[in-house]
Design an enzyme around this catalytic site. Structure first.
Site, PDB file in Angstrom:
ATOM      1  N   ARG A  69       0.826  -1.209   0.000  1.00  0.00           N
ATOM      2  CA  ARG A  69       0.000   0.000   0.000  1.00  0.00           C
ATOM      3  C   ARG A  69       0.861   1.259   0.000  1.00  0.00           C
ATOM      4  NH1 ARG A  69      -4.764  -0.195   4.346  1.00  0.00           N
ATOM      5  NH2 ARG A  69      -5.076   1.812   3.355  1.00  0.00           N
ATOM      6  N   ASN A 101      -8.612   9.683   5.480  1.00  0.00           N
ATOM      7  CA  ASN A 101      -7.599   9.039   4.654  1.00  0.00           C
ATOM      8  C   ASN A 101      -6.283   8.905   5.419  1.00  0.00           C
ATOM      9  OD1 ASN A 101      -9.509   9.087   2.608  1.00  0.00           O
ATOM     10  ND2 ASN A 101      -8.770  11.037   1.796  1.00  0.00           N
ATOM     11  N   HIS A 118      -7.999   8.468  11.029  1.00  0.00           N
ATOM     12  CA  HIS A 118      -7.653   7.055  10.867  1.00  0.00           C
ATOM     13  C   HIS A 118      -6.149   6.811  10.815  1.00  0.00           C
ATOM     14  CE1 HIS A 118     -11.917   6.308   9.043  1.00  0.00           C
ATOM     15  NE2 HIS A 118     -11.928   6.458  10.349  1.00  0.00           N
ATOM     16  N   CYS A 126       6.179   1.277  17.820  1.00  0.00           N
ATOM     17  CA  CYS A 126       6.317   0.024  18.547  1.00  0.00           C
ATOM     18  C   CYS A 126       5.102  -0.209  19.438  1.00  0.00           C
ATOM     19  CB  CYS A 126       7.590   0.059  19.402  1.00  0.00           C
ATOM     20  SG  CYS A 126       7.775  -1.361  20.509  1.00  0.00           S
ATOM     21  N   CYS A 129       6.682  -0.167  23.475  1.00  0.00           N
ATOM     22  CA  CYS A 129       7.142   1.073  24.116  1.00  0.00           C
ATOM     23  C   CYS A 129       6.559   2.339  23.483  1.00  0.00           C
ATOM     24  CB  CYS A 129       8.662   1.147  24.123  1.00  0.00           C
ATOM     25  SG  CYS A 129       9.402   1.406  22.479  1.00  0.00           S
ATOM     26  N   CYS A 151      13.336  -1.614  22.254  1.00  0.00           N
ATOM     27  CA  CYS A 151      12.889  -2.647  23.189  1.00  0.00           C
ATOM     28  C   CYS A 151      12.660  -4.009  22.545  1.00  0.00           C
ATOM     29  CB  CYS A 151      11.619  -2.185  23.903  1.00  0.00           C
ATOM     30  SG  CYS A 151      10.153  -2.186  22.836  1.00  0.00           S
ATOM     31  N   SER A 190     -18.563   8.683   1.953  1.00  0.00           N
ATOM     32  CA  SER A 190     -19.893   8.077   1.801  1.00  0.00           C
ATOM     33  C   SER A 190     -20.806   8.369   2.976  1.00  0.00           C
ATOM     34  CB  SER A 190     -19.754   6.563   1.628  1.00  0.00           C
ATOM     35  OG  SER A 190     -19.126   6.001   2.775  1.00  0.00           O
TER      36      SER A 190
END
Length: 252
Positions: A69, A101, A118, A126, A129, A151, A190
């Site tokens: 992606r 997006n 989002h 991580c 941590c 870590c 939408s």
């Protein structure tokens, strides 16, 4: 492209603007919706990969999907709709851009302080941590799931997965902006993904003119103030021109 008299009046007179963008604006740049038409990934639904359980069971598979992606997104460019919103921010004193997006195209177009509901696919962190992971670390991992330099914990994309909550601070700021704006633009979404889909209605309930911009009618269309059917890459630059005309008139 023509706009109604009401749209022209509300756009030209806007002093506080809030914008919510969805997949539609990025689709005009060539960003696919990732519903699985390409190669290996046609065997999977996004829900099967974009969740914590899938990641813990097979982090390498999930990372292969996200690497794919990221590569696709890196090869596309912001379109005139993205650039128009960046320009709009310079015209409106109280301007807030909210996006569903994760592709970072708004920031690449020059928009500042984007509220990313989002997350952002260009960032990673991580899970143990919470430290951000560098792109160098991701590249070094090659095909294996990357692990934290600090870590040794698993590194995940900084996106909101299915079953996870939206970032509280960003959502609260978006709702606040919707509540005080006089013009709300709902672009390329939408209106079915909650809680983000509730934001335009917050604006409407507080008296804002809610203008939907979409290639087709949506679940939101019957509830907004007005809908313009068309490409955001054509309509948003037009709205910017209307705003500029008003600013030029005021300064004359």
């Amino acid at each position: 492209m023509k706009t109604s008299k009401t749209v022209k009046e509300r756009v030209s007179g806007a002093e506080s603007v809030c914008v919510l963008t969805g997949a539609g604006i990025s689709a005009e740049s060539g960003v696919p919706t990732f519903r699985g038409k390409e190669g290996l990934w046609k065997k999977f639904k996004p829900e099967e990969l974009a969740n914590v359980d899938a990641f813990m069971q097979n982090p390498t598979l999930v990372w292969e999907w996200y690497s794919y992606r990221k590569k696709v997104i890196s090869e596309v460019q912001p379109n005139p709709g993205h650039f128009a919103l960046a320009e709009m921010q310079n015209l409106i004193r109280d301007f807030t851009l909210v996006t569903q997006n994760v592709d970072n195209l708004h920031t690449r177009a020059g928009s500042r302080d984007v509220l990313e509901l989002h997350g952002n696919i260009t960032r990673s962190y991580c899970i143990r941590c919470r430290k951000p992971a560098s792109e160098e670390l991701l590249q070094k991992s090659e095909k294996a799931a990357p692990v934290c330099d600090y870590c040794g914990g698993l590194v995940r994309p900084d996106v909101v997965w299915f079953g996870e909550y939206l970032p509280a601070a960003a959502f609260e700021e978006a709702v606040d902006a919707a509540g005080r704006c006089d013009l709300f633009l709902c672009v390329g979404t939408s209106g079915i993904v909650y809680p983000a889909a509730s934001i335009p209605m917050t604006a409407k309930e507080h008296g804002a003119f809610v203008l939907e911009i979409n290639p087709e009618y949506t679940d939101l269309s019957s509830r907004v103030s007005e809908t313009i059917i068309g490409k955001s890459g054509e309509i948003l630059p037009l709205l910017v021109r209307i705003m500029k005309e008003e600013h030029n008139h005021e300064s004359a």
